[in-house]
Motif scaffolding. Sequence first.
Motif, PDB file in Angstrom:
ATOM      1  N   THR A  47       1.068  -0.695   0.120  1.00  0.00           N
ATOM      2  CA  THR A  47      -0.268   0.452   0.339  1.00  0.00           C
ATOM      3  C   THR A  47       1.133   1.384   0.180  1.00  0.00           C
ATOM      4  N   ASN A  48       0.376   2.553  -0.579  1.00  0.00           N
ATOM      5  CA  ASN A  48       1.137   3.349  -0.315  1.00  0.00           C
ATOM      6  C   ASN A  48       1.026   4.008   1.434  1.00  0.00           C
ATOM      7  N   THR A  49       0.663   3.879   1.583  1.00  0.00           N
ATOM      8  CA  THR A  49       0.686   4.359   3.503  1.00  0.00           C
ATOM      9  C   THR A  49       1.359   3.322   4.127  1.00  0.00           C
ATOM     10  N   GLU A  50       1.835   1.861   3.518  1.00  0.00           N
ATOM     11  CA  GLU A  50       2.876   1.101   4.456  1.00  0.00           C
ATOM     12  C   GLU A  50       4.542   1.440   3.304  1.00  0.00           C
ATOM     13  N   THR A  51       4.143   1.659   2.342  1.00  0.00           N
ATOM     14  CA  THR A  51       5.732   1.855   1.244  1.00  0.00           C
ATOM     15  C   THR A  51       6.199   3.347   2.130  1.00  0.00           C
ATOM     16  N   ARG A  52       5.552   4.602   2.377  1.00  0.00           N
ATOM     17  CA  ARG A  52       6.162   5.658   3.283  1.00  0.00           C
ATOM     18  C   ARG A  52       6.276   5.306   4.817  1.00  0.00           C
ATOM     19  N   THR A  53       5.738   4.705   4.921  1.00  0.00           N
ATOM     20  CA  THR A  53       6.232   4.174   6.865  1.00  0.00           C
ATOM     21  C   THR A  53       7.667   3.273   6.789  1.00  0.00           C
ATOM     22  N   ARG A  56      10.162   5.963   5.643  1.00  0.00           N
ATOM     23  CA  ARG A  56      10.744   6.582   7.022  1.00  0.00           C
ATOM     24  C   ARG A  56      11.246   5.967   7.938  1.00  0.00           C
ATOM     25  N   GLU A  80       0.603  -0.191  -4.893  1.00  0.00           N
ATOM     26  CA  GLU A  80      -1.010  -0.342  -4.531  1.00  0.00           C
ATOM     27  C   GLU A  80      -1.915  -0.577  -5.969  1.00  0.00           C
ATOM     28  N   TRP A  87       8.853   5.728  -2.177  1.00  0.00           N
ATOM     29  CA  TRP A  87       8.796   7.209  -1.671  1.00  0.00           C
ATOM     30  C   TRP A  87      10.272   7.816  -0.867  1.00  0.00           C
ATOM     31  N   ARG A 100       7.162  11.000  -3.698  1.00  0.00           N
ATOM     32  CA  ARG A 100       6.460   9.657  -4.302  1.00  0.00           C
ATOM     33  C   ARG A 100       7.055  10.431  -5.522  1.00  0.00           C
TER      34      ARG A 100
END
Length: 183
Positions: A47-53, A56, A80, A87, A100
């Motif tokens: 997912t986008n969120t998992e990738t960004r996390t 980070r 996703e 990211w 991104r």
Amino acid sequence: MYHVVAATTNPAKIKAISQAFSDIFGEGSCHIEGVGVDSGVAAQPITNTETRTGARQRVMNARQVRPEADFWVAIEAGIEDNTAFAWMVVENHKLRGESRSASFTLPAIVMKGIHAGRELGDEMARLTGIDNIKHKGGAIGAFTAGHLTRTSVYHQALILALCPFHNEIYQRKDDEDDTSDLV
């Protein structure tokens, strides 16, 4: 000279980081050191969120490994739906910049392998016969006939993630000269 810690040992990612920092801060202004650190997310973020996390967390882990550095940089590639992207996260002691990358649609045959639990790089190596493709042009290179590569696409996104570090507008607290509310 800036000490830049790349939260990766992948040559394609390190090359993109080196090019972006040279473009922004000048040729020879940075020493790039790659370190292997964990993302804290799945090997293939979905997912986008998992990738960004993941990006980070790689930066956070790189900071723990090399706290004396000037910059820490992470690139996390993810998927996703049927779209691949990455990211970029860049931090120094005061600021964070994120961006991104451009994205592209993956074909059904690749997604079948992803849904079976394989990473994109492994699935692309299997389908193309290019050993260790993710350290080379990646899926991007294979699907664009080499016109774009992981390095070239990540380079552009890294330039965007570096905006807060060289553009003074990002560092303004308020703008006393702003007259936009005067009509």
